[in-house]
Motif scaffolding. Structure first.
Motif, PDB file in Angstrom:
ATOM      1  N   CYS A   2       0.788  -1.260  -0.087  1.00  0.00           N
ATOM      2  CA  CYS A   2       0.152  -0.032  -0.012  1.00  0.00           C
ATOM      3  C   CYS A   2       0.745   1.293   0.152  1.00  0.00           C
ATOM      4  CB  CYS A   2      -1.041  -0.033   1.143  1.00  0.00           C
ATOM      5  SG  CYS A   2      -2.116  -1.125   1.457  1.00  0.00           S
ATOM      6  N   GLN A   3       2.156   1.116   0.639  1.00  0.00           N
ATOM      7  CA  GLN A   3       2.957   2.417   0.889  1.00  0.00           C
ATOM      8  C   GLN A   3       3.476   2.684  -0.838  1.00  0.00           C
ATOM      9  OE1 GLN A   3       3.804   4.571   3.357  1.00  0.00           O
ATOM     10  NE2 GLN A   3       4.708   5.733   1.323  1.00  0.00           N
ATOM     11  N   LYS A   4       3.881   1.165  -1.366  1.00  0.00           N
ATOM     12  CA  LYS A   4       4.256   1.619  -2.806  1.00  0.00           C
ATOM     13  C   LYS A   4       3.215   2.127  -3.630  1.00  0.00           C
ATOM     14  CE  LYS A   4       6.061  -1.335  -6.597  1.00  0.00           C
ATOM     15  NZ  LYS A   4       6.570  -2.476  -7.192  1.00  0.00           N
ATOM     16  N   PHE A   5       1.986   1.834  -3.559  1.00  0.00           N
ATOM     17  CA  PHE A   5       1.034   2.333  -4.158  1.00  0.00           C
ATOM     18  C   PHE A   5       0.659   4.106  -3.936  1.00  0.00           C
ATOM     19  CE2 PHE A   5      -1.788  -1.653  -4.495  1.00  0.00           C
ATOM     20  CZ  PHE A   5      -1.074  -2.312  -5.423  1.00  0.00           C
ATOM     21  N   LYS A   6       0.905   4.442  -2.739  1.00  0.00           N
ATOM     22  CA  LYS A   6       1.019   5.753  -2.389  1.00  0.00           C
ATOM     23  C   LYS A   6       2.079   6.532  -2.920  1.00  0.00           C
ATOM     24  CE  LYS A   6       1.092   9.051   1.554  1.00  0.00           C
ATOM     25  NZ  LYS A   6       1.198   9.156   3.022  1.00  0.00           N
ATOM     26  N   ASP A   7       3.372   5.781  -3.087  1.00  0.00           N
ATOM     27  CA  ASP A   7       4.384   6.641  -3.668  1.00  0.00           C
ATOM     28  C   ASP A   7       4.366   6.554  -5.397  1.00  0.00           C
ATOM     29  OD1 ASP A   7       5.651   6.447  -1.106  1.00  0.00           O
ATOM     30  OD2 ASP A   7       6.605   4.603  -1.355  1.00  0.00           O
ATOM     31  N   GLU A   8       3.273   5.555  -5.844  1.00  0.00           N
ATOM     32  CA  GLU A   8       3.110   5.480  -7.136  1.00  0.00           C
ATOM     33  C   GLU A   8       2.096   6.558  -7.561  1.00  0.00           C
ATOM     34  OE1 GLU A   8       4.220   4.027  -9.609  1.00  0.00           O
ATOM     35  OE2 GLU A   8       5.671   2.370  -8.847  1.00  0.00           O
ATOM     36  N   ASP A   9       1.350   7.231  -6.342  1.00  0.00           N
ATOM     37  CA  ASP A   9       0.424   8.301  -6.692  1.00  0.00           C
ATOM     38  C   ASP A   9      -0.921   7.572  -7.421  1.00  0.00           C
ATOM     39  OD1 ASP A   9      -0.490  10.702  -6.404  1.00  0.00           O
ATOM     40  OD2 ASP A   9      -0.053  11.368  -8.417  1.00  0.00           O
ATOM     41  N   VAL A  10      -1.325   6.411  -6.751  1.00  0.00           N
ATOM     42  CA  VAL A  10      -2.406   5.867  -7.470  1.00  0.00           C
ATOM     43  C   VAL A  10      -3.652   6.558  -7.145  1.00  0.00           C
ATOM     44  CG1 VAL A  10      -1.644   3.497  -7.333  1.00  0.00           C
ATOM     45  CG2 VAL A  10      -3.057   4.486  -5.424  1.00  0.00           C
ATOM     46  N   ASP A  11      -4.744   6.544  -7.743  1.00  0.00           N
ATOM     47  CA  ASP A  11      -6.058   7.495  -7.454  1.00  0.00           C
ATOM     48  C   ASP A  11      -6.845   6.619  -6.698  1.00  0.00           C
ATOM     49  OD1 ASP A  11      -5.655   9.833  -9.548  1.00  0.00           O
ATOM     50  OD2 ASP A  11      -5.318   8.135 -10.651  1.00  0.00           O
ATOM     51  N   VAL A  12      -6.866   5.135  -6.648  1.00  0.00           N
ATOM     52  CA  VAL A  12      -7.668   4.384  -5.763  1.00  0.00           C
ATOM     53  C   VAL A  12      -7.086   3.246  -5.420  1.00  0.00           C
ATOM     54  CG1 VAL A  12      -9.999   2.866  -5.788  1.00  0.00           C
ATOM     55  CG2 VAL A  12      -9.994   5.207  -6.907  1.00  0.00           C
ATOM     56  N   ILE A  13      -6.912   2.874  -4.199  1.00  0.00           N
ATOM     57  CA  ILE A  13      -6.479   1.336  -3.846  1.00  0.00           C
ATOM     58  C   ILE A  13      -7.867   0.457  -3.709  1.00  0.00           C
ATOM     59  CG2 ILE A  13      -5.491   0.097  -2.121  1.00  0.00           C
ATOM     60  CD1 ILE A  13      -4.022   2.166  -1.272  1.00  0.00           C
ATOM     61  N   VAL A  14      -7.750  -0.692  -4.489  1.00  0.00           N
ATOM     62  CA  VAL A  14      -8.729  -1.865  -4.575  1.00  0.00           C
ATOM     63  C   VAL A  14      -8.180  -2.975  -3.497  1.00  0.00           C
ATOM     64  CG1 VAL A  14     -10.112  -3.692  -5.559  1.00  0.00           C
ATOM     65  CG2 VAL A  14      -9.798  -1.234  -6.630  1.00  0.00           C
ATOM     66  N   ALA A  15      -8.687  -3.094  -2.466  1.00  0.00           N
ATOM     67  CA  ALA A  15      -8.166  -4.222  -1.408  1.00  0.00           C
ATOM     68  C   ALA A  15      -9.092  -5.535  -1.510  1.00  0.00           C
ATOM     69  CB  ALA A  15      -8.066  -3.412  -0.201  1.00  0.00           C
ATOM     70  N   ILE A  16      -8.444  -6.558  -1.809  1.00  0.00           N
ATOM     71  CA  ILE A  16      -9.139  -7.633  -1.751  1.00  0.00           C
ATOM     72  C   ILE A  16      -8.980  -8.571  -0.475  1.00  0.00           C
ATOM     73  CG2 ILE A  16      -9.803  -9.731  -3.228  1.00  0.00           C
ATOM     74  CD1 ILE A  16      -8.963  -8.186  -5.629  1.00  0.00           C
ATOM     75  N   ALA A  17     -10.117  -8.720  -0.030  1.00  0.00           N
ATOM     76  CA  ALA A  17     -10.109  -9.780   1.225  1.00  0.00           C
ATOM     77  C   ALA A  17      -9.800  -8.800   2.334  1.00  0.00           C
ATOM     78  CB  ALA A  17      -9.063 -10.932   1.164  1.00  0.00           C
ATOM     79  N   THR A  18     -10.215  -9.275   3.628  1.00  0.00           N
ATOM     80  CA  THR A  18     -10.160  -8.518   4.885  1.00  0.00           C
ATOM     81  C   THR A  18      -8.798  -8.080   5.236  1.00  0.00           C
ATOM     82  OG1 THR A  18     -12.162  -9.561   5.666  1.00  0.00           O
ATOM     83  CG2 THR A  18     -10.765  -8.552   7.235  1.00  0.00           C
TER      84      THR A  18
END
Length: 329
Positions: free
Chosen positions: A85-101
């Motif tokens: 998730c930190q990597k996604f933040k660094d990549e400046d994603v617009d939305v995170i889709v999180a699959i499973a709890t």
């Protein structure tokens, strides 16, 4: 495991994150079409979660948005989820889709900065993701595959009326499984049944735990637990050989060797997840998108190969008693 999927999608009407302008043909500065990044984090690969991801991607592909998808798999190592998730933040994603709890709980820590859409979370309130399903109070929403425990256990008792003990196989570190354990205990208390637990912390412990339940119980119930689902080949082999009925929490787990379940279609779950992502990319706040809980239009799924192997011959009767019975081989 890491995969990078780039989806170049044709645009008919391009929306910015803040909606359409009066011409309904919004473009970014300089006349270039606006592009988005969506990060998908998945705790582990197994058919149910893969189906959700594939259906989510398909729905995005069918939209009129230009989306780049970054996909990361934690290989069932929960310690990697925050790193992803930190990597996604660094990549400046617009939305995170999180699959499973577990994925959703990790992604929620980044929701102050990035909208999060979760999927396949059995108990979003219990997991601390939202306080109200109808009115999510943060920058997070999603879809829930809340297991209909009572219906599954009703099916187990219907198919095996002499049942006195129910074995529950689960990872004690997964919030969704712990939540379902409480539901199983409540059902058992109301129906004069005994529950025997077998908790694991990793797939290496699944074989011993399964054998323990085989020796002590009449039927076994494994919810949509990510650890157990990843070891279904072991669980199915042991229960089929011992002719122990194995009821599971997802249709894909029936396909992987469980006897039966009552549940949803996970492709529909993924499609709805993708729809939510599209709404957010088009400017809707996650707090304005209610969590969608799939608890209607359920089907009975039964593995005919397993049924034959363990000596269950009541499939025709099931079809008479239930409106929608799906046979899986």
């Amino acid at each position: 495991m890491k995969k990078l999927l780039c989806l170049g999608l044709s645009l008919v009407c391009v929306f910015s994150l803040f909606g359409c302008d009066s011409s309904d043909d919004k473009e970014s500065t300089g006349g270039e079409k606006e592009k988005f990044k969506v990060g998908i984090v998945q705790i582990v690969e197994h058919p149910s979660l893969d189906t959700i991801r594939e259906a989510t991607v398909k729905e995005l592909e069918a939209s009129d948005l230009d989306v780049e998808i970054l996909y990361e798999n934690a290989s069932n190592d929960q310690s990697l989820l925050s790193t992803i998730c930190q990597k996604f933040k660094d990549e400046d994603v617009d939305v995170i889709v999180a699959i499973a709890t577990p994925s959703a709980m990790a992604a929620a820590n980044f929701s102050d900065d990035i909208p999060v859409v979760f999927s396949a979370v059995s108990d979003p309130v219990g997991a601390g993701l939202v306080k109200d399903l109808e009115k999510p109070d943060g920058n997070i929403t999603g879809t829930s595959d809340e297991i209909q425990v009572d219906l599954i256990l009703d099916l187990a008792v219907e198919m095996y009326p002499e049942t006195k003990t129910i074995g529950f196989l689960y990872n004690s570190g997964e919030a969704n499984s712990v939540s379902n354990l409480e539901k199983v205990k409540d059902y058992a208390s109301k129906n004069n049944l005994e529950v025997v637990e077998a908790a694991v912390t990793n797939t290496g412990e699944v074989q011993t735990a399964t054998q323990t339940l085989i020796d002590k119980t009449d039927v076994i119930f494994a919810p949509n637990d990510n650890t157990v689902a990843s070891a279904m080949d072991i669980v199915s082999s042991l229960t089929t050989e011992s002719k122990t009925p194995l009821f599971v929490g997802a249709d894909s787990m029936v396909g992987d060797g469980g006897l039966a379940t009552v549940g949803i279609n996970y492709e529909d779950l993924g499609t709805s997840t993708g729809d939510m992502v599209i709404k957010i990319l088009n400017g809707t706040s996650p707090s304005d998108i209610p969590v969608k809980v799939f608890k209607e239009d359920l089907s009975v799924y039964i593995n005919t190969t397993v049924a034959k192997a363990i000596g269950f011959d009541g499939i025709d009767n099931l079809k008479e008693q239930h409106e929608d019975v799906v046979e899986v081989e």
